[in-house]
Design a protein around this motif. Sequence first.
Motif, short mmCIF file in Angstrom:
data_model
loop_
_atom_site.label_atom_id
_atom_site.label_comp_id
_atom_site.label_asym_id
_atom_site.label_seq_id
_atom_site.Cartn_x
_atom_site.Cartn_y
_atom_site.Cartn_z
N CYS A 165 26.35 13.80 44.87
CA CYS A 165 26.78 13.11 46.97
C CYS A 165 26.24 11.52 46.75
O CYS A 165 26.24 11.25 47.21
CB CYS A 165 25.96 13.67 47.37
SG CYS A 165 24.39 13.70 47.90
N LEU A 169 26.09 19.61 44.85
CA LEU A 169 26.41 20.25 44.34
C LEU A 169 24.88 21.35 44.61
O LEU A 169 24.59 22.33 45.14
CB LEU A 169 26.15 20.17 42.49
CG LEU A 169 27.42 20.09 41.48
CD1 LEU A 169 26.92 19.56 40.07
CD2 LEU A 169 27.55 21.72 41.73
N ALA A 228 21.07 8.71 47.82
CA ALA A 228 22.06 10.66 47.93
C ALA A 228 22.97 10.82 49.56
O ALA A 228 21.63 10.52 50.44
CB ALA A 228 21.34 11.48 47.82
#
Length: 330
Positions: A48, A33, A60
């Motif tokens: 992620c 996002l 991430a």
Amino acid sequence: MINLTINGKSIEVAEGTTVLNAARQNDIKIPTLCDHPTLTPYGGCRLCVVEVKGMRVPIAACTLPAANGMVIETETSSLKKSRNVILSLLFSERNHFCPFCQVSGGDCELQNAAYAEEMTHWPMQPQWTNFPVDTSHPYFILDNNRCIMCRRCIRACAEMSGNFTLSVEERGAATIVVADTNVPLGQSTCVSCGSCVQVCPTGALIDRQSAYLGHDKNLTVTRSVCRGCSLGCGIEIHTRDNHIVKITGDYDAPNAGTLCKTGRFLPVEQTRTRITTPLKRVDGKLVATTWEDALKLLAQNLTPLKGKIAAVASTRLPVESLYAFKSLFA
Ligand code: FES
């Protein structure tokens, strides 16, 4: 080169590649996002997250550099649960009642991410504060109620246009995007480049000219060159029923998606009434005519001037127009 394994697949990527980009280069989809290919990774939304063998917690992928021998999983049940919780938190934090939003139905990355995770609702009780909507800008609206604090707009303002107008104010759930020292956008140092609107993943930044004129899937995209000045920035013209709905910067062109007000907003404002026929001046007024008549008129007026014509062209013209201009006058 770096060798790593993602979902059991051995892959090789250049040194300095993030795990997210390593996955993308090998057609492995990791939901994101806050990440945007044009902007510096920020690692804010955590959508992620991936599991890395030997690491205690999910990490991430957008900010994690790929390293030799890494073994990564992106689709475990625990990761799916994490994504569900992250999305639920995002939805419950602000007013994300989608039916009211102009990007709902295909253009909202938050909504799309939720559908991709097969979410039909969010189980958390909404707890939001109502933030005022800033409608002071002539070209776009800032609605912090739709914001997910991905900071793409802030990074675009700094990295794409080098303007540093946008930033955040407050902490935690009260954090909002503001212009300068929280002055109305229309009175701020904003230069109306619109990069923030182009990268916004939700309906937090709304382009006034294209709002509610159709989803991206209904628009035809034509790549072209901006006619605003001699720089020749790459643009994408989004049209519907032969009308220009919006213009966005072409990420694959040398300008990497960045445009200015003249390239992004002014042509839409000025071309809502398009010139579709040649015009000739009659008694000081321009009136529509046919190409046959226009060319006849041109020949009638130019032929007697043989050898006495000076032609001036603007550097704002695209190459095609300059070529036609040269052909005519040569
Ligand atoms: Fe990686 Fe947001 S996309 S943290």
